[in-house]
Design a protein around this motif. Structure first.
Motif, PDB file in Angstrom:
ATOM      1  N   ILE A   1     -12.807  -5.174  -5.343  1.00 48.02           N
ATOM      2  CA  ILE A   1     -14.123  -4.551  -5.407  1.00 48.02           C
ATOM      3  C   ILE A   1     -13.997  -3.256  -6.207  1.00 48.02           C
ATOM      4  N   LYS A   2     -14.734  -3.149  -7.284  1.00 46.61           N
ATOM      5  CA  LYS A   2     -14.702  -1.948  -8.102  1.00 46.61           C
ATOM      6  C   LYS A   2     -15.645  -0.894  -7.513  1.00 46.61           C
ATOM      7  N   ASN A   3     -15.504   0.339  -7.962  1.00 47.91           N
ATOM      8  CA  ASN A   3     -16.434   1.384  -7.547  1.00 47.91           C
ATOM      9  C   ASN A   3     -17.856   0.948  -7.877  1.00 47.91           C
ATOM     10  N   HIS A   4     -18.766   1.169  -6.924  1.00 47.39           N
ATOM     11  CA  HIS A   4     -20.141   0.717  -7.101  1.00 47.39           C
ATOM     12  C   HIS A   4     -20.862   1.598  -8.126  1.00 47.39           C
ATOM     13  N   GLN A   5     -21.381   0.963  -9.162  1.00 48.94           N
ATOM     14  CA  GLN A   5     -22.151   1.686 -10.173  1.00 48.94           C
ATOM     15  C   GLN A   5     -23.652   1.593  -9.901  1.00 48.94           C
ATOM     16  N   HIS A   6     -24.061   0.515  -9.237  1.00 49.69           N
ATOM     17  CA  HIS A   6     -25.473   0.285  -8.955  1.00 49.69           C
ATOM     18  C   HIS A   6     -25.608  -0.228  -7.525  1.00 49.69           C
TER      19      HIS A   6
ATOM     20  N   TRP B   1       0.783  -1.241   0.000  1.00 48.79           N
ATOM     21  CA  TRP B   1       0.000   0.000   0.000  1.00 48.79           C
ATOM     22  C   TRP B   1       0.813   1.288   0.000  1.00 48.79           C
ATOM     23  N   ILE B   2       1.969   1.330   0.636  1.00 47.82           N
ATOM     24  CA  ILE B   2       2.699   2.598   0.701  1.00 47.82           C
ATOM     25  C   ILE B   2       3.158   3.093  -0.674  1.00 47.82           C
ATOM     26  N   PRO B   3       3.572   2.217  -1.615  1.00 47.19           N
ATOM     27  CA  PRO B   3       3.951   2.726  -2.944  1.00 47.19           C
ATOM     28  C   PRO B   3       2.805   3.400  -3.705  1.00 47.19           C
ATOM     29  N   THR B   4       1.545   3.191  -3.257  1.00 46.58           N
ATOM     30  CA  THR B   4       0.419   3.835  -3.933  1.00 46.58           C
ATOM     31  C   THR B   4       0.226   5.279  -3.477  1.00 46.58           C
ATOM     32  N   PHE B   5       0.921   5.670  -2.417  1.00 41.58           N
ATOM     33  CA  PHE B   5       0.792   7.039  -1.924  1.00 41.58           C
ATOM     34  C   PHE B   5       1.285   8.028  -2.984  1.00 41.58           C
ATOM     35  N   PHE B   6       0.582   9.161  -3.058  1.00 40.58           N
ATOM     36  CA  PHE B   6       0.934  10.286  -3.931  1.00 40.58           C
ATOM     37  C   PHE B   6       0.737   9.975  -5.416  1.00 40.58           C
ATOM     38  N   SER B   7      -0.028   8.910  -5.708  1.00 43.59           N
ATOM     39  CA  SER B   7      -0.393   8.619  -7.097  1.00 43.59           C
ATOM     40  C   SER B   7      -1.585   9.478  -7.493  1.00 43.59           C
TER      41      SER B   7
ATOM     42  N   TRP C   1      -8.120   4.141  -6.012  1.00 42.94           N
ATOM     43  CA  TRP C   1      -6.876   4.085  -5.235  1.00 42.94           C
ATOM     44  C   TRP C   1      -6.771   2.697  -4.616  1.00 42.94           C
ATOM     45  N   ALA C   2      -6.243   1.760  -5.378  1.00 36.31           N
ATOM     46  CA  ALA C   2      -6.226   0.354  -4.980  1.00 36.31           C
ATOM     47  C   ALA C   2      -4.928  -0.024  -4.284  1.00 36.31           C
TER      48      ALA C   2
ATOM     49  N   ALA D   1     -26.162  -1.462  24.316  1.00 38.62           N
ATOM     50  CA  ALA D   1     -26.102  -0.657  23.088  1.00 38.62           C
ATOM     51  C   ALA D   1     -26.521  -1.488  21.878  1.00 38.62           C
ATOM     52  N   ASP D   2     -27.093  -0.828  20.903  1.00 32.25           N
ATOM     53  CA  ASP D   2     -27.431  -1.455  19.626  1.00 32.25           C
ATOM     54  C   ASP D   2     -26.369  -1.054  18.612  1.00 32.25           C
ATOM     55  N   PHE D   3     -25.891  -2.021  17.869  1.00 32.65           N
ATOM     56  CA  PHE D   3     -24.779  -1.800  16.959  1.00 32.65           C
ATOM     57  C   PHE D   3     -25.249  -1.907  15.510  1.00 32.65           C
ATOM     58  N   LEU D   4     -24.613  -1.135  14.659  1.00 35.29           N
ATOM     59  CA  LEU D   4     -24.957  -1.131  13.237  1.00 35.29           C
ATOM     60  C   LEU D   4     -23.719  -0.832  12.407  1.00 35.29           C
ATOM     61  N   ILE D   5     -23.499  -1.616  11.368  1.00 37.00           N
ATOM     62  CA  ILE D   5     -22.432  -1.349  10.398  1.00 37.00           C
ATOM     63  C   ILE D   5     -23.086  -0.811   9.135  1.00 37.00           C
ATOM     64  N   ILE D   6     -22.658   0.356   8.702  1.00 34.89           N
ATOM     65  CA  ILE D   6     -23.142   0.926   7.446  1.00 34.89           C
ATOM     66  C   ILE D   6     -22.002   0.858   6.443  1.00 34.89           C
ATOM     67  N   TYR D   7     -22.177   0.024   5.431  1.00 33.94           N
ATOM     68  CA  TYR D   7     -21.167  -0.100   4.387  1.00 33.94           C
ATOM     69  C   TYR D   7     -21.386   1.030   3.382  1.00 33.94           C
ATOM     70  N   ILE D   8     -20.390   1.896   3.241  1.00 37.71           N
ATOM     71  CA  ILE D   8     -20.507   3.043   2.349  1.00 37.71           C
ATOM     72  C   ILE D   8     -19.697   2.786   1.083  1.00 37.71           C
ATOM     73  N   GLU D   9     -19.452   3.803   0.295  1.00 41.93           N
ATOM     74  CA  GLU D   9     -18.691   3.639  -0.937  1.00 41.93           C
ATOM     75  C   GLU D   9     -17.309   3.065  -0.632  1.00 41.93           C
ATOM     76  N   GLU D  10     -16.802   2.253  -1.540  1.00 44.44           N
ATOM     77  CA  GLU D  10     -15.543   1.550  -1.319  1.00 44.44           C
ATOM     78  C   GLU D  10     -14.368   2.523  -1.325  1.00 44.44           C
ATOM     79  N   ALA D  11     -13.570   2.494  -0.250  1.00 45.80           N
ATOM     80  CA  ALA D  11     -12.460   3.438  -0.123  1.00 45.80           C
ATOM     81  C   ALA D  11     -11.313   3.096  -1.077  1.00 45.80           C
ATOM     82  N   HIS D  12     -11.048   1.805  -1.238  1.00 45.00           N
ATOM     83  CA  HIS D  12      -9.903   1.391  -2.062  1.00 45.00           C
ATOM     84  C   HIS D  12     -10.359   0.447  -3.165  1.00 45.00           C
ATOM     85  N   ALA D  13     -11.242   0.958  -3.993  1.00 37.81           N
ATOM     86  CA  ALA D  13     -11.761   0.175  -5.105  1.00 37.81           C
ATOM     87  C   ALA D  13     -10.631  -0.217  -6.050  1.00 37.81           C
TER      88      ALA D  13
END
Length: 234
Positions: A156-161, A61-67, A148-149, A132-144
Protein backbone atom coordinates in the motif's frame (compact mmCIF):
# COMPACT_ATOMS: atom_id res chain seq x y z
CA UNK A 1 -5.87 25.56 21.89
CA UNK A 2 -2.56 24.39 20.52
CA UNK A 3 0.89 25.47 21.50
CA UNK A 4 1.90 29.03 20.56
CA UNK A 5 3.62 28.94 17.19
CA UNK A 6 7.12 29.91 18.43
CA UNK A 7 6.89 27.39 21.28
CA UNK A 8 5.70 24.69 18.93
CA UNK A 9 8.60 25.21 16.55
CA UNK A 10 11.11 25.20 19.41
CA UNK A 11 9.69 21.89 20.58
CA UNK A 12 9.82 20.56 17.02
CA UNK A 13 13.49 21.51 16.73
CA UNK A 14 14.21 19.75 20.02
CA UNK A 15 12.38 16.64 18.82
CA UNK A 16 14.29 16.82 15.52
CA UNK A 17 17.54 16.76 17.48
CA UNK A 18 16.34 13.87 19.67
CA UNK A 19 15.19 11.74 16.73
CA UNK A 20 18.36 12.48 14.77
CA UNK A 21 20.50 11.44 17.74
CA UNK A 22 18.38 8.33 18.29
CA UNK A 23 18.81 7.24 14.65
CA UNK A 24 22.54 8.00 14.61
CA UNK A 25 23.14 6.05 17.83
CA UNK A 26 20.93 3.24 16.57
CA UNK A 27 22.96 2.91 13.38
CA UNK A 28 26.19 2.75 15.35
CA UNK A 29 24.87 0.16 17.80
CA UNK A 30 23.33 -1.91 15.01
CA UNK A 31 26.71 -1.95 13.26
CA UNK A 32 28.82 -2.71 16.34
CA UNK A 33 26.44 -4.91 18.33
CA UNK A 34 23.85 -6.38 15.91
CA UNK A 35 23.08 -9.33 18.18
CA UNK A 36 22.33 -7.18 21.22
CA UNK A 37 20.16 -4.76 19.22
CA UNK A 38 18.21 -7.67 17.72
CA UNK A 39 17.70 -9.16 21.18
CA UNK A 40 16.38 -5.87 22.61
CA UNK A 41 13.98 -5.20 19.75
CA UNK A 42 12.67 -8.76 19.77
CA UNK A 43 12.11 -8.51 23.53
CA UNK A 44 9.91 -5.44 22.95
CA UNK A 45 8.02 -7.17 20.15
CA UNK A 46 7.31 -10.15 22.42
CA UNK A 47 5.36 -7.87 24.76
CA UNK A 48 3.04 -6.76 21.96
CA UNK A 49 2.64 -10.12 20.24
CA UNK A 50 4.35 -8.88 17.06
CA UNK A 51 6.95 -11.62 17.35
CA UNK A 52 4.19 -14.23 16.93
CA UNK A 53 3.12 -12.77 13.59
CA UNK A 54 4.77 -14.74 10.75
CA UNK A 55 4.70 -11.62 8.56
CA UNK A 56 6.96 -9.79 11.02
CA UNK A 57 10.00 -12.00 11.31
CA UNK A 58 13.34 -10.40 12.11
CA UNK A 59 14.42 -10.29 8.46
CA UNK A 60 11.21 -8.53 7.41
CA UNK A 61 11.27 -5.47 9.61
CA UNK A 62 14.18 -5.03 12.04
CA UNK A 63 16.77 -4.29 9.27
CA UNK A 64 14.61 -1.28 8.30
CA UNK A 65 15.25 0.35 11.68
CA UNK A 66 17.35 3.54 11.64
CA UNK A 67 16.93 4.01 7.88
CA UNK A 68 16.07 7.37 6.31
CA UNK A 69 12.43 6.25 5.99
CA UNK A 70 12.44 5.23 9.65
CA UNK A 71 13.80 8.67 10.60
CA UNK A 72 11.06 10.58 8.74
CA UNK A 73 8.29 8.36 10.08
CA UNK A 74 9.41 8.63 13.71
CA UNK A 75 9.84 12.39 13.32
CA UNK A 76 6.32 12.69 11.90
CA UNK A 77 4.85 10.69 14.79
CA UNK A 78 6.76 12.65 17.44
CA UNK A 79 5.77 15.99 15.92
CA UNK A 80 2.14 14.89 15.82
CA UNK A 81 2.20 14.09 19.52
CA UNK A 82 3.30 17.64 20.32
CA UNK A 83 -0.18 18.78 19.26
CA UNK A 84 -2.07 16.02 21.06
CA UNK A 85 -4.88 17.81 22.91
CA UNK A 86 -6.89 14.77 24.02
CA UNK A 87 -6.95 13.83 27.67
CA UNK A 88 -8.84 11.33 29.76
CA UNK A 89 -12.10 12.89 30.89
CA UNK A 90 -11.85 15.62 28.25
CA UNK A 91 -14.14 16.23 25.31
CA UNK A 92 -13.61 13.72 22.48
CA UNK A 93 -13.02 15.43 19.10
CA UNK A 94 -15.96 14.74 16.77
CA UNK A 95 -13.77 14.43 13.68
CA UNK A 96 -15.18 13.97 10.20
CA UNK A 97 -14.66 10.51 8.72
CA UNK A 98 -15.72 8.76 5.52
CA UNK A 99 -17.60 5.47 5.21
CA UNK A 100 -16.28 2.97 2.67
CA UNK A 101 -19.28 3.85 0.53
CA UNK A 102 -17.90 7.39 0.29
CA UNK A 103 -20.55 8.90 2.60
CA UNK A 104 -19.17 11.53 4.96
CA UNK A 105 -20.07 11.43 8.64
CA UNK A 106 -18.56 12.07 12.08
CA UNK A 107 -17.18 9.86 14.84
CA UNK A 108 -20.03 10.63 17.22
CA UNK A 109 -22.53 9.32 14.65
CA UNK A 110 -21.52 5.80 15.67
CA UNK A 111 -22.36 6.27 19.35
CA UNK A 112 -25.72 4.78 20.30
CA UNK A 113 -27.16 6.45 23.38
CA UNK A 114 -24.69 6.60 26.27
CA UNK A 115 -22.79 3.42 25.40
CA UNK A 116 -18.99 3.76 25.06
CA UNK A 117 -17.37 3.92 21.63
CA UNK A 118 -14.09 2.05 21.09
CA UNK A 119 -11.97 2.01 17.98
CA UNK A 120 -10.53 -1.47 17.51
CA UNK A 121 -9.99 -5.13 18.32
CA UNK A 122 -12.02 -8.06 17.19
CA UNK A 123 -12.03 -10.12 20.38
CA UNK A 124 -13.22 -7.17 22.41
CA UNK A 125 -15.99 -6.63 19.88
CA UNK A 126 -17.14 -10.23 20.33
CA UNK A 127 -17.12 -9.96 24.13
CA UNK A 128 -18.58 -6.49 24.65
CA UNK A 129 -20.81 -5.67 21.68
CA UNK A 130 -23.82 -5.79 24.01
CA UNK A 131 -22.61 -2.75 25.98
CA UNK A 132 -20.31 -0.85 23.61
CA UNK A 133 -20.30 0.41 20.03
CA UNK A 134 -17.10 -0.28 18.13
CA UNK A 135 -15.49 1.65 15.30
CA UNK A 136 -12.29 1.19 13.29
CA UNK A 137 -10.86 4.38 11.80
CA UNK A 138 -8.32 3.64 9.10
CA UNK A 139 -5.81 6.50 9.09
CA UNK A 140 -2.73 7.20 6.98
CA UNK A 141 -0.68 4.09 6.22
CA UNK A 142 2.10 3.60 8.79
CA UNK A 143 4.30 1.37 6.63
CA UNK A 144 3.55 2.42 3.09
CA UNK A 145 5.53 0.63 0.39
CA UNK A 146 6.96 4.00 -0.71
CA UNK A 147 7.79 4.99 2.88
CA UNK A 148 9.11 3.07 5.90
CA UNK A 149 8.21 -0.29 4.37
CA UNK A 150 8.56 -3.79 5.76
CA UNK A 151 9.22 -6.88 3.67
CA UNK A 152 6.39 -9.40 3.30
CA UNK A 153 3.84 -6.69 4.13
CA UNK A 154 0.82 -5.45 2.18
CA UNK A 155 1.73 -3.29 -0.82
CA UNK A 156 0.00 0.00 0.00
CA UNK A 157 1.55 3.29 -1.08
CA UNK A 158 1.06 6.60 0.72
CA UNK A 159 -2.47 7.79 0.03
CA UNK A 160 -2.56 10.65 -2.47
CA UNK A 161 -6.34 10.80 -2.79
CA UNK A 162 -9.36 9.75 -0.75
CA UNK A 163 -10.03 6.89 -3.16
CA UNK A 164 -6.56 5.48 -2.39
CA UNK A 165 -7.42 5.42 1.31
CA UNK A 166 -10.86 3.91 0.74
CA UNK A 167 -9.36 1.20 -1.48
CA UNK A 168 -6.76 0.31 1.15
CA UNK A 169 -9.32 0.30 3.97
CA UNK A 170 -11.48 -2.23 2.11
CA UNK A 171 -8.70 -4.77 2.67
CA UNK A 172 -9.77 -4.78 6.34
CA UNK A 173 -13.12 -6.23 5.34
CA UNK A 174 -11.37 -9.50 4.46
CA UNK A 175 -10.67 -9.91 8.18
CA UNK A 176 -14.37 -9.62 9.11
CA UNK A 177 -13.93 -6.80 11.64
CA UNK A 178 -17.56 -7.16 12.91
CA UNK A 179 -17.90 -3.39 13.31
CA UNK A 180 -18.09 -0.33 11.05
CA UNK A 181 -14.90 0.67 9.24
CA UNK A 182 -14.41 4.31 8.19
CA UNK A 183 -11.40 6.27 6.96
CA UNK A 184 -9.86 9.50 8.10
CA UNK A 185 -10.16 12.49 5.79
CA UNK A 186 -7.19 13.47 3.65
CA UNK A 187 -6.59 16.31 6.11
CA UNK A 188 -5.83 13.54 8.65
CA UNK A 189 -7.99 15.23 11.29
CA UNK A 190 -8.69 12.10 13.34
CA UNK A 191 -5.05 11.04 13.21
CA UNK A 192 -3.84 14.46 14.35
CA UNK A 193 -6.45 15.34 16.98
CA UNK A 194 -6.28 11.88 18.56
CA UNK A 195 -2.49 11.56 17.99
CA UNK A 196 -3.31 8.12 16.62
CA UNK A 197 -0.34 7.34 14.36
CA UNK A 198 0.59 4.51 13.99
CA UNK A 199 -2.26 3.05 16.09
CA UNK A 200 -4.09 3.89 19.29
CA UNK A 201 -7.03 2.65 21.35
CA UNK A 202 -9.71 4.91 22.84
CA UNK A 203 -12.93 4.46 24.76
CA UNK A 204 -15.42 7.31 24.43
CA UNK A 205 -18.59 7.82 26.48
CA UNK A 206 -21.05 10.69 26.48
CA UNK A 207 -18.78 12.53 24.05
CA UNK A 208 -15.83 12.40 26.43
CA UNK A 209 -12.67 10.31 26.59
CA UNK A 210 -13.09 7.55 29.14
CA UNK A 211 -9.84 5.80 28.25
CA UNK A 212 -6.83 6.96 26.24
CA UNK A 213 -4.34 4.28 25.32
CA UNK A 214 -0.69 4.91 24.66
CA UNK A 215 0.64 4.85 21.08
CA UNK A 216 1.23 1.44 19.51
CA UNK A 217 2.70 -0.87 18.71
CA UNK A 218 4.94 -1.08 21.79
CA UNK A 219 2.27 0.37 24.11
CA UNK A 220 -0.80 -1.14 22.47
CA UNK A 221 -2.70 -2.80 25.34
CA UNK A 222 -6.20 -4.12 24.54
CA UNK A 223 -6.28 -5.70 27.99
CA UNK A 224 -6.54 -2.19 29.47
CA UNK A 225 -9.62 -1.56 27.35
CA UNK A 226 -11.03 -4.89 28.49
CA UNK A 227 -10.65 -3.80 32.12
CA UNK A 228 -12.48 -0.52 31.39
CA UNK A 229 -15.37 -2.30 29.64
CA UNK A 230 -15.62 -4.97 32.32
CA UNK A 231 -15.93 -2.23 34.93
CA UNK A 232 -18.70 -0.60 32.91
CA UNK A 233 -20.46 -3.93 32.47
CA UNK A 234 -20.44 -4.64 36.21
Amino acid sequence: MGLPLPGLWLKRLWVLFQVGLHVAMGKVLLTLFPGRVKQNILAMSEKTGMAKNPHFSYENWIPTFFSAQYFWFILKVRWQRLEDMTEQGGLAPNCPVVRLSGQRCNIWDFMQGNRPLFDQFKRLIEDFSSIADFLIIYIEEAHASDGWAFKNNVDIKNHQHLQDRLRAARLLLDRSPQCPVVVDTMKNQSSQLYAALPERLYVLKDGRILYKGKPGPWNYHPEEVRAVLEKLHS
